[in-house]
Design a protein around this motif. Structure first.
Motif, PDB file in Angstrom:
ATOM      1  N   ARG A 227       0.813  -1.217   0.000  1.00 33.79           N
ATOM      2  CA  ARG A 227       0.000   0.000   0.000  1.00 33.79           C
ATOM      3  C   ARG A 227       0.854   1.279   0.000  1.00 33.79           C
ATOM      4  O   ARG A 227       0.564   2.217  -0.733  1.00 33.79           O
ATOM      5  N   LYS A 228       1.907   1.284   0.831  1.00 35.22           N
ATOM      6  CA  LYS A 228       2.738   2.476   0.899  1.00 35.22           C
ATOM      7  C   LYS A 228       3.370   2.775  -0.458  1.00 35.22           C
ATOM      8  O   LYS A 228       3.402   3.944  -0.894  1.00 35.22           O
ATOM      9  N   LYS A 229       3.837   1.741  -1.132  1.00 37.99           N
ATOM     10  CA  LYS A 229       4.458   1.913  -2.442  1.00 37.99           C
ATOM     11  C   LYS A 229       3.446   2.407  -3.468  1.00 37.99           C
ATOM     12  O   LYS A 229       3.712   3.337  -4.236  1.00 37.99           O
ATOM     13  N   VAL A 230       2.247   1.785  -3.482  1.00 36.07           N
ATOM     14  CA  VAL A 230       1.209   2.163  -4.450  1.00 36.07           C
ATOM     15  C   VAL A 230       0.739   3.592  -4.212  1.00 36.07           C
ATOM     16  O   VAL A 230       0.632   4.393  -5.150  1.00 36.07           O
ATOM     17  N   PHE A 231       0.451   3.921  -2.952  1.00 33.25           N
ATOM     18  CA  PHE A 231      -0.006   5.276  -2.641  1.00 33.25           C
ATOM     19  C   PHE A 231       1.064   6.311  -2.952  1.00 33.25           C
ATOM     20  O   PHE A 231       0.771   7.416  -3.408  1.00 33.25           O
ATOM     21  N   GLY A 232       2.323   5.960  -2.716  1.00 31.55           N
ATOM     22  CA  GLY A 232       3.411   6.868  -3.053  1.00 31.55           C
ATOM     23  C   GLY A 232       3.497   7.122  -4.546  1.00 31.55           C
ATOM     24  O   GLY A 232       3.696   8.263  -4.986  1.00 31.55           O
ATOM     25  N   THR A 233       3.328   6.046  -5.325  1.00 33.31           N
ATOM     26  CA  THR A 233       3.357   6.185  -6.782  1.00 33.31           C
ATOM     27  C   THR A 233       2.204   7.042  -7.268  1.00 33.31           C
ATOM     28  O   THR A 233       2.380   7.932  -8.113  1.00 33.31           O
ATOM     29  N   ILE A 234       0.996   6.776  -6.722  1.00 36.71           N
ATOM     30  CA  ILE A 234      -0.179   7.559  -7.122  1.00 36.71           C
ATOM     31  C   ILE A 234       0.023   9.028  -6.772  1.00 36.71           C
ATOM     32  O   ILE A 234      -0.246   9.924  -7.586  1.00 36.71           O
ATOM     33  N   LEU A 239       0.906  14.606  -8.340  1.00 38.54           N
ATOM     34  CA  LEU A 239       1.681  15.833  -8.141  1.00 38.54           C
ATOM     35  C   LEU A 239       2.385  16.254  -9.426  1.00 38.54           C
ATOM     36  O   LEU A 239       2.356  17.441  -9.802  1.00 38.54           O
ATOM     37  N   THR A 240       2.996  15.294 -10.114  1.00 35.39           N
ATOM     38  CA  THR A 240       3.693  15.605 -11.363  1.00 35.39           C
ATOM     39  C   THR A 240       2.720  16.124 -12.414  1.00 35.39           C
ATOM     40  O   THR A 240       3.000  17.125 -13.101  1.00 35.39           O
ATOM     41  N   ALA A 241       1.564  15.440 -12.540  1.00 36.75           N
ATOM     42  CA  ALA A 241       0.562  15.880 -13.516  1.00 36.75           C
ATOM     43  C   ALA A 241       0.062  17.282 -13.186  1.00 36.75           C
ATOM     44  O   ALA A 241      -0.137  18.114 -14.085  1.00 36.75           O
ATOM     45  N   GLY A 242      -0.136  17.556 -11.882  1.00 39.14           N
ATOM     46  CA  GLY A 242      -0.588  18.882 -11.474  1.00 39.14           C
ATOM     47  C   GLY A 242       0.413  19.966 -11.806  1.00 39.14           C
ATOM     48  O   GLY A 242       0.049  21.042 -12.296  1.00 39.14           O
ATOM     49  N   LEU A 243       1.688  19.686 -11.543  1.00 36.02           N
ATOM     50  CA  LEU A 243       2.734  20.673 -11.841  1.00 36.02           C
ATOM     51  C   LEU A 243       2.874  20.913 -13.337  1.00 36.02           C
ATOM     52  O   LEU A 243       2.996  22.061 -13.789  1.00 36.02           O
ATOM     53  N   ILE A 244       2.837  19.822 -14.112  1.00 37.70           N
ATOM     54  CA  ILE A 244       2.933  19.966 -15.565  1.00 37.70           C
ATOM     55  C   ILE A 244       1.735  20.743 -16.100  1.00 37.70           C
ATOM     56  O   ILE A 244       1.868  21.632 -16.952  1.00 37.70           O
ATOM     57  N   GLY A 245       0.534  20.407 -15.568  1.00 39.94           N
ATOM     58  CA  GLY A 245      -0.670  21.111 -15.999  1.00 39.94           C
ATOM     59  C   GLY A 245      -0.622  22.590 -15.667  1.00 39.94           C
ATOM     60  O   GLY A 245      -0.972  23.434 -16.496  1.00 39.94           O
ATOM     61  N   ALA A 246      -0.181  22.910 -14.445  1.00 43.51           N
ATOM     62  CA  ALA A 246      -0.090  24.317 -14.035  1.00 43.51           C
ATOM     63  C   ALA A 246       0.899  25.078 -14.919  1.00 43.51           C
ATOM     64  O   ALA A 246       0.648  26.217 -15.328  1.00 43.51           O
ATOM     65  N   TYR A 247       2.039  24.450 -15.210  1.00 42.30           N
ATOM     66  CA  TYR A 247       3.046  25.088 -16.070  1.00 42.30           C
ATOM     67  C   TYR A 247       2.496  25.301 -17.483  1.00 42.30           C
ATOM     68  O   TYR A 247       2.667  26.382 -18.076  1.00 42.30           O
TER      69      TYR A 247
END
Length: 497
Positions: A227-234, A239-247
């Motif tokens: 779970r920790k690994k999966v939640f970390g990946t998600i 976060l990456t998608a949000g930053l790319i979208g904002a940029y």
């Protein structure tokens, strides 16, 4: 989920108590009734809210952009079912996922009920997209849990459940639509929020007694150590998608038009990847792989059907507002009222179809043949819209009875395809992906509306004949092709009818 587990769930549910069906159907019927009241009440006025002028209480978008946003919104609502299916299958089980979904939906309607800008609209849409993704596929999956696979009441049960959906959908445009258009859009959206609240209350008060173990098991639980690994990946992906979208937004690379195109592409790519993933999974048996292959033409047929049916809420809604004679038989008709036609006809004829399937028993048409006939009726619903433009041109207002006929024809197709598709999905689903396969069924609508976001751009009064004719003709052609292939598809279904 094993066969023994399925049997244990069925035995835990009171098998009579709601019109000869399991008692749990009462809980799901009325929960979905109020959820659909909230959703379709909002949809009945949403397109008008987007393109009406600011002086009329709207946002003042142009009609083409509003129709594309509307289609993409519908696509994302059903696309998010992937998330809901995964959460139910791996983390929470369907019952808890349904409840959390209802909370998100209610919050989305509350945001819409407050005066705001285009940004507030998008925030509310995001909340409703998440909530519907959590609730919609999972509540349908629980309906399947109430019956054994051999229970002849199964298709009839889905038809009754489908009637509950449409009772809420019928009342919503009359109440929410009338208040929203005649008084205040935000007041209408507030009523939609109250509707979802009622649905949550019914679900909480009756689920323990009526549903037994249905919806409480997690069929393919995520191991604690993963779970920790999966939640970390998600989290990293979000976060990456949000930053790319904002940029991209800040630099002007991502605007509404490009976002619509991106979602349209995802609407095709995601279901393809989904089929590949389930087919190649070691948890899928050879029999289940054959059934997945059989499901592909049904998926394509459903996409074609929903591409027509879903345009009733944007293209035909715009048609009702701009091209229809609304002074009829001494009454002044509100455009939103036409959104009640589809659920009204389903309420009228769903019991007939439910009775018919029980009466025919093993003599009823196979699932592929029902789909094929449904496609023909969907195509005819668009073909009839050619006639008033061909006879009187596109400069005069159209008798509203043409819209009534169009909605009637598509409903006949819907009753042949939609409840049957829900039932077939629960029977064809690989055991390890039961809720996620139901999410795949709702991707038929997501993919259809993702395509519609591009297609609706070609609609105008001057292109009416070509628009309705080409789309309607394609549906009829695909229906005949599916009918011809139905014996081969039936063999691949491995005993599922």
């Amino acid at each position: 989920m094993t066969e023994n587990m399925k049997e244990k769930i069925v035995q835990s549910v009171p098998q009579t108590g709601f019109f000869g069906h399991p008692k749990g159907l009462f809980t799901l019927f009325f929960t979905e009734f109020w959820e659909r009241f909230s959703y379709y009440g909002m949809r009945a006025i949403l397109i008008y809210y987007m393109y009406y002028e600011l002086s009329q209480g709207g946002l003042g978008l142009d009609e083409t952009t509003a129709n594309s946003i509307f289609a993409i919104y519908g696509s994302l609502v059903y696309m998010s079912g992937i998330i809901g299916g995964w959460v139910a299958d791996r983390l929470l089980g369907t019952s808890r996922t349904i409840f959390y979904g209802g909370i998100f939906i209610m919050l989305g309607h509350i945001v819409l009920s407050l005066p705001g800008s285009l940004t507030a609209l998008f925030i509310s849409m995001a909340l409703i997209v998440i909530g519907t993704g959590l609730l919609k596929p999972n509540i349908s999956s629980v309906v399947g849990d109430l019956y054994s696979n051999e229970d002849q009441r199964r298709d009839a049960g889905f038809s009754i459940y489908y009637m509950g959906i449409n009772m809420g959908s019928f009342i919503a445009p009359i109440i929410v639509g009338t208040i929203g258009q005649n008084y205040n859009f935000h007041l209408g959206f507030g009523l939609a929020a109250i509707g979802m609240l009622f649905g949550l209350i019914i679900f909480l008060l009756t689920k323990k007694k009526n549903l037994g173990l249905a919806g409480t098991f997690v069929p393919n639980p995520l191991p604690q150590e993963e779970r920790k690994k999966v939640f970390g990946t998600i989290g990293a992906v979000v976060l990456t998608a949000g930053l790319i979208g904002a940029y991209a937004i800040d630099k002007g690379y991502l605007n509404i038009e490009r976002f619509i195109l991106l979602v349209s592409i995802l609407g095709i790519v995601i279901p393809v990847l989904y089929f590949i993933f389930m087919y190649r999974s070691p948890k899928t048996t050879n029999t289940e792989r054959s059934r997945l292959i059989a499901y592909i033409p049904l998926f394509i047929a459903a996409m074609m059907f929903w591409a027509i049916q879903e345009q009733g809420s944007n293209i035909l809604a715009t048609y009702a507002d701009k091209r229809t004679q609304l002074d009829f038989a001494g009454f002044k008709l509100a455009p939103a009222l036409f959104q009640s036609l589809n659920p009204l006809f389903i309420i009228m004829f769903a019991p007939v179809f439910a009775w018919l399937w029980v009466k025919l028993g093993n003599r009823q048409p196979s699932t592929p043949k029902k789909f094929a006939i449904g496609l023909v009726f969907a195509g005819l619903s668009f073909i009839v819209m050619i006639i008033p433009a061909y006879v009187n041109g596109t400069e005069t207002l159209v008798n509203p009875l043409w819209l009534v006929l169009s909605f009637f024809l598509v409903v006949i197709g819907e009753l042949l395809l939609s409840p049957v598709g829900l039932s077939a999905t629960t029977k064809l689903a690989p055991a390890a992906f039961s809720a996620q396969t139901m999410s795949l069924w709702f991707l038929t609508s997501a993919s259809a509306q993702a395509i519609n976001a591009q297609v609706v751009r070609f609609y105008s009064a001057s292109t009416e004949i070509y628009y309705f004719g080409i789309i309607g003709g394609l549906s009829i052609l695909l229906g005949f092709l599916l009918f011809a292939l139905s014996p081969q598809i039936q063999k691949l279904m491995k005993g599922v009818n």
